[in-house]
Write an enzyme that holds these catalytic residues in place. Structure first.
Site, PDB file in Angstrom:
ATOM      1  N   ASP A  79       0.834  -1.233   0.010  1.00  0.00           N
ATOM      2  CA  ASP A  79       0.103   0.010  -0.054  1.00  0.00           C
ATOM      3  C   ASP A  79       0.744   1.301  -0.089  1.00  0.00           C
ATOM      4  O   ASP A  79       2.094   1.381   0.348  1.00  0.00           O
ATOM      5  CB  ASP A  79      -0.982  -0.068   1.173  1.00  0.00           C
ATOM      6  N   GLU A 137      -0.632  -2.036   5.446  1.00  0.00           N
ATOM      7  CA  GLU A 137       0.296  -1.991   6.586  1.00  0.00           C
ATOM      8  C   GLU A 137       0.101  -0.487   7.115  1.00  0.00           C
ATOM      9  O   GLU A 137       0.219  -0.471   8.415  1.00  0.00           O
ATOM     10  CB  GLU A 137       1.841  -2.325   6.000  1.00  0.00           C
TER      11      GLU A 137
HETATM   12 ZN   LIG Z   1       5.008   3.616   6.253  1.00  0.00          ZN
HETATM   13 ZN   LIG Z   2       6.505   0.968   5.407  1.00  0.00          ZN
END
Ligand SMILES: [Zn+2]
Ligand SMILES: [Zn+2]
Length: 392
Positions: A79, A137
């Protein structure tokens, strides 16, 4: 042992092109549709069994070796962030307000490179590699979503490996510490409610700004006065919102912030003191204080034996890299969820080049890295996996 470095070197141009493509097309957490599509297609082309939609937008693929043996999980995150890119790179983001400012474009590229490299040695592979391309994440939510979808079962990994590009470390250096490397992350929200009124007549009000200001100061005493000096912890108040005009004392003030540490014991200590201070200042200042601390992720803890093997493998495969065995950060990483009951190593691949101005920190609008780290990432991660699955 395969010549990991030569094999990674042979991928150099492909790695750069792929990384630049991902960089131009960043996608926010849980929206990694295009990225996941490319990942799935590439892995299928390598002859792997691919599962998509794991944890919403995650991809899992198994590289099955010719012989039986352990399962090694390799994790990459996909991401990007809600940041307007301010680099002048020719491959800058094509999407307004979205940018790969943490290097996850590099992580995805490197893991695909490792998949390609290792699939060329499938006939000698003893065991299997479970490639996990994780969404979200940056929200600290993607690993959890994938675990809920069973990513750690069938087969259950014996070892977890992964890397993060690291722009505070020069390219050519690998940070690989034993024990905690990324901190546990908690966030908090405090609402101080008093009684608003005229700025000229504070005695007729209960001023939430003065109470909240005292909270900011008092909360700083937790890490300096309550946490033992040998333990590391951080508490930061990162927003303070109150008021609308120069002559009005507002009815309420709101604070938010984050807390980081490396152990449940310290986390519990800070949390307890946090609530005590909030309650105490509230009663001292005659304001109502509503406080909430939420624990997001656990620390990332590198297993000693696994990490020692990974260090040795990296040194053999890439003798010219410098190993830094102390590099750790108060930043958070949800890869820790894949390492809770599974020994693992998550290492940092230096990606900065100060001379070329490629050393802005992660999450900065001018973040960019030296692409030399891509073949280094493939070499080191492939060698780490090979240590467990490819005998000499
Ligand atoms: Zn980051
Ligand atoms: Zn990262």
């Amino acid at each position: 042992m395969p010549d990991y470095r030569a094999a990674a070197e042979a991928q150099r141009e492909e790695l750069q092109a792929r990384r630049r493509d991902f960089h131009q097309h960043p996608e926010l957490s849980f929206q990694e549709i295009r990225t996941a599509g490319i990942v799935a297609e590439e892995l299928q082309a390598l002859g792997m069994e691919v599962q998509t939609g794991v944890g919403k937008t995650g991809v899992v693929a198994i590289l099955e070796g010719a012989q039986d043996g352990p399962t090694v999980l390799v994790r990459a995150d996909m991401d990007a962030l809600p940041i307007q890119e301010e680099t002048a790179a020719e491959y800058a983001s094509l999407h307004d307000g979205v940018m790969h400012a943490c290097g996850h474009d590099g992580h995805t590229t490197i893991a695909l490179g490792v998949a390609k490299l290792l699939s060329e040695h499938r006939d000698r592979l003893r065991g299997r590699v479970k490639f996990v391309f994780q969404p979200a994440e940056e929200l600290g939510a993607g690993a959890q979503a994938m675990c809920e979808d069973g990513v750690l079962e069938d087969p259950r990994p014996d070892v977890t490996l992964g890397l993060h590009l690291w722009n505070t470390m020069p390219v050519g250096t690998i940070g690989i510490a034993t024990g905690p490397t990324f901190a546990a992350v908690s966030i908090f929200e405090i609402t101080v409610t008093g009684r608003g009124g005229h700025g000229a007549l504070p005695h007729e009000t209960r001023d939430p700004i003065v109470a909240a200001a005292q909270l900011v100061g008092a909360l700083q005493s937790i890490c300096s006065r309550d946490v033992p000096a040998a333990d590391q912890a951080v508490l930061s108040v990162t927003s303070f919102n109150a008021g609308t005009a120069y002559n009005i004392i507002p009815p309420a003030a709101k604070l938010t912030g984050t807390m980081r540490n490396f152990s449940p014991k310290i986390r519990d200590l800070i949390t307890r003191r946090f609530y005590e201070i909030c309650a105490g200042i509230g009663s001292a200042m005659a304001c109502k204080v509503d406080a909430k601390m939420t624990h997001l992720t656990d620390p990332v803890v590198n297993d000693a034996a696994t990490t020692e093997r990974v260090r040795t493998a990296i040194q053999r495969a890439a003798p010219s890299v410098i190993l830094d065995e102390d590099e750790r950060t108060m930043g958070g990483e949800d890869v820790g969820l894949f390492m809770t009951d599974i020994p693992g190593t998550y290492f940092l691949v230096g990606s900065a080049n100060e001379e070329r101005g490629l050393n802005f920190g992660h999450h900065h609008p001018r973040f960019d890295f030296d692409e030399e780290c891509l073949p280094i990432g493939v070499t080191t991660l492939a060698a780490a996996v090979g240590e467990f699955l490819l005998p000499d």
